[in-house]
Design a protein around this motif. Structure first.
Motif, PDB file in Angstrom:
ATOM      1  N   ASP A  90       0.854  -1.191   0.000  1.00 42.48           N
ATOM      2  CA  ASP A  90       0.000   0.000   0.000  1.00 42.48           C
ATOM      3  C   ASP A  90       0.886   1.237   0.000  1.00 42.48           C
ATOM      4  O   ASP A  90       1.415   1.628   1.043  1.00 42.48           O
ATOM      5  CB  ASP A  90      -0.921  -0.040   1.235  1.00 42.48           C
ATOM      6  CG  ASP A  90      -1.813   1.188   1.354  1.00 42.48           C
ATOM      7  OD1 ASP A  90      -1.702   2.100   0.523  1.00 42.48           O
ATOM      8  OD2 ASP A  90      -2.614   1.218   2.304  1.00 42.48           O
ATOM      9  N   GLU A 124       0.074  10.165   3.461  1.00 44.01           N
ATOM     10  CA  GLU A 124      -1.164   9.787   2.770  1.00 44.01           C
ATOM     11  C   GLU A 124      -2.153   9.144   3.723  1.00 44.01           C
ATOM     12  O   GLU A 124      -3.361   9.342   3.623  1.00 44.01           O
ATOM     13  CB  GLU A 124      -0.848   8.836   1.603  1.00 44.01           C
ATOM     14  CG  GLU A 124      -2.030   8.583   0.663  1.00 44.01           C
ATOM     15  CD  GLU A 124      -2.931   7.444   1.082  1.00 44.01           C
ATOM     16  OE1 GLU A 124      -4.016   7.317   0.506  1.00 44.01           O
ATOM     17  OE2 GLU A 124      -2.580   6.680   2.018  1.00 44.01           O
ATOM     18  N   GLU A 125      -1.630   8.339   4.642  1.00 42.35           N
ATOM     19  CA  GLU A 125      -2.535   7.603   5.536  1.00 42.35           C
ATOM     20  C   GLU A 125      -3.068   8.464   6.670  1.00 42.35           C
ATOM     21  O   GLU A 125      -3.999   8.066   7.354  1.00 42.35           O
ATOM     22  CB  GLU A 125      -1.814   6.379   6.135  1.00 42.35           C
ATOM     23  CG  GLU A 125      -1.316   5.368   5.100  1.00 42.35           C
ATOM     24  CD  GLU A 125      -2.448   4.575   4.440  1.00 42.35           C
ATOM     25  OE1 GLU A 125      -3.630   4.879   4.695  1.00 42.35           O
ATOM     26  OE2 GLU A 125      -2.129   3.663   3.667  1.00 42.35           O
ATOM     27  N   GLN A 177      -7.411  -2.911  -2.871  1.00 44.43           N
ATOM     28  CA  GLN A 177      -7.511  -3.157  -1.435  1.00 44.43           C
ATOM     29  C   GLN A 177      -8.738  -3.971  -1.053  1.00 44.43           C
ATOM     30  O   GLN A 177      -9.065  -4.094   0.119  1.00 44.43           O
ATOM     31  CB  GLN A 177      -7.393  -1.831  -0.691  1.00 44.43           C
ATOM     32  CG  GLN A 177      -5.965  -1.281  -0.879  1.00 44.43           C
ATOM     33  CD  GLN A 177      -5.763   0.103  -0.336  1.00 44.43           C
ATOM     34  OE1 GLN A 177      -6.210   1.073  -0.943  1.00 44.43           O
ATOM     35  NE2 GLN A 177      -5.118   0.219   0.807  1.00 44.43           N
ATOM     36  N   HIS A 356      -4.131  -2.858   4.698  1.00 45.13           N
ATOM     37  CA  HIS A 356      -3.967  -2.240   6.021  1.00 45.13           C
ATOM     38  C   HIS A 356      -3.727  -3.348   7.045  1.00 45.13           C
ATOM     39  O   HIS A 356      -4.286  -3.336   8.146  1.00 45.13           O
ATOM     40  CB  HIS A 356      -5.175  -1.375   6.405  1.00 45.13           C
ATOM     41  CG  HIS A 356      -5.188  -0.062   5.661  1.00 45.13           C
ATOM     42  ND1 HIS A 356      -6.071   0.941   5.926  1.00 45.13           N
ATOM     43  CD2 HIS A 356      -4.385   0.399   4.675  1.00 45.13           C
ATOM     44  CE1 HIS A 356      -5.835   1.964   5.128  1.00 45.13           C
ATOM     45  NE2 HIS A 356      -4.814   1.661   4.352  1.00 45.13           N
TER      46      HIS A 356
HETATM   47 MN    MN Z   1      -3.758   2.777   2.816  1.00 46.22          MN
END
Ligand code: MN
Ligand code: HGY
Ligand code: MN
Length: 383
Positions: A90, A124-125, A177, A356
């Motif tokens: 990711d 980003e997260e 995802q 995740h």
């Molecule tokens: Mn992510």
């Protein structure tokens, strides 16, 4: 003649495999501006330099590496930060694939008529400061520096119109995802609207052994009810609601808590459904709080609207690659960029749909197919 280091995707991913990896969970802990994430930035700068790419920091924590200069650039890239104990793909898959797509174009002898850039977007997260896609939001001006609290860690400069003016389009490659993609590579159509809300439950701290059950003002009860209600309200609307982070004070086995702080992540096919879900939960949590003698407040921390990617670009990529088109419930910097420049995304198949998580996985041959697809796209868009 310039010599570039042709290498395999797995070798590049292996080079960074130990950076920020937790030995117990096996997952990655790579928060923005912490030591592992800074090491990844150094690694990226080194890779870009080895390829003769020109590096540019945008003053917002984002790094660009350019092959060629001037306007109408085709930008690709992704992010290197992670969620707590996240997977290997990711974010990094999009950065590594971008480096290798440039290698591939050079091997093909392609001379692009437009600049090609690789972006590494910061935070980003939102794992460190709470706001997802912080770097791309600052770059585009979707948030201003005075709207974010980076606790003195970094002083962003805000919107960089000069950089935005140079970007003709953005194509982010990312691991899928969920399990929706049945072929090695797909093209994104849309991102579900989503957001994060902080929930603060407050009550009365007291003794676990001596306080009668009827005398308690226990915020843990209101919190527990709210978790179950979030699940129910989401299921009723075919939406997604998650409470995956919680802090309890004082966090003692033998004391009724004084407060519980938790975070809700809510996503749905339309913004109206997200709003409905959040309002239904607010009403249910408040009603329960009044019965428990506690209080609850809900504060929005990060809101992302529904994203429809550029239809012309999407269809062009799907035709070129003969790839399926699919929406996603996951957020991306591409979603932020799409409000400013024509934007598309390529997804690489995720056979288990797990993300995740340390268990996130994509097959080597699908990742290689992703690099070829990205090279095809960059060639098509720049030649
Ligand atoms: Mn992510
Ligand atoms: O949270 C998300 O949707 C993304 O993976 N950043
Ligand atoms: Mn990502």
């Amino acid at each position: 003649m310039f010599e570039y280091p042709w290498t395999s995707l797995m070798k590049l991913l292996d080079e960074i495999a130990d950076i920020g990896r937790d030995p117990v969970s096996g997952g990655y802990v790579r928060y923005a501006w912490t030591e592992p994430e800074l090491a990844l930035r150094d690694w990226f700068r080194d890779q870009a330099t080895q390829r003769g790419l020109a590096l540019e920091d945008d003053g917002n924590g984002n790094i660009f590496a350019w092959w060629g200069s001037g306007p109408d650039a085709v930008l690709t890239g992704s992010h290197l930060d992670s969620v707590p104990h996240g997977g290997a793909y990711d974010g990094p898959l999009g950065v590594v694939s971008a480096l290798l797509a440039i290698d591939e174009l050079r091997q093909r002898g392609v001379k692009p008529a437009k600049p090609i850039g690789i972006a590494v977007f910061a935070e980003e997260e939102g794992s460190r400061f709470g706001l997802a896609c912080l770097g791309s939001r600052l770059l585009t001006g979707a948030v201003a520096p005075d709207q974010v609290d980076l606790q003195g860690v970094f002083e962003p400069v805000g919107r960089r119109q000069d950089i935005l003016d140079r970007i003709g389009c953005f194509v982010e490659l990312h691991i899928e995802q969920g399990r929706a993609l049945q072929r090695p590579v797909g093209v994104a159509s849309a991102i579900w609207p989503h957001g994060r809300w902080r929930l603060d439950f407050a009550g009365e701290p007291n003794h676990a052994g001596t306080t009668q059950m009827g005398d308690r003002r226990d915020p843990m009860l209101t919190f527990a009810f709210t978790v179950l209600a979030a699940n129910k309200e989401a299921r009723l609307r075919h939406a997604h609601a998650t409470i995956g982070r919680v802090q309890v004070a004082p966090n003692a086995t033998n004391a009724i808590p004084s407060s519980v702080r938790a975070w809700l992540d809510a996503r749905a096919p339309s913004p109206e459904i997200v709003d409905e879900l959040v309002e239904a939960l607010r009403a249910k949590a408040s009603e329960r709080a009044s019965r428990d003698g506690t209080t609850v407040t809900m504060t929005a921390e990060s809101i992302t609207p529904a994203i429809e990617f550029h239809i012309g670009l999407r269809d062009r990529l799907a035709r070129l690659l003969d790839a399926p088109i699919l929406p996603t419930g996951a957020g991306h910097d591409a979603g932020v960029l799409s409000a400013y420049v024509p934007t598309a995304m390529l997804f690489v198949r995720n056979p288990t749909g797990v993300s995740h998580s340390p268990l996130e996985y994509a097959a080597d041959e699908d990742c290689e197919a992703g690099v070829t697809a990205l090279a095809d796209v960059l060639q098509d868009l720049t030649c």
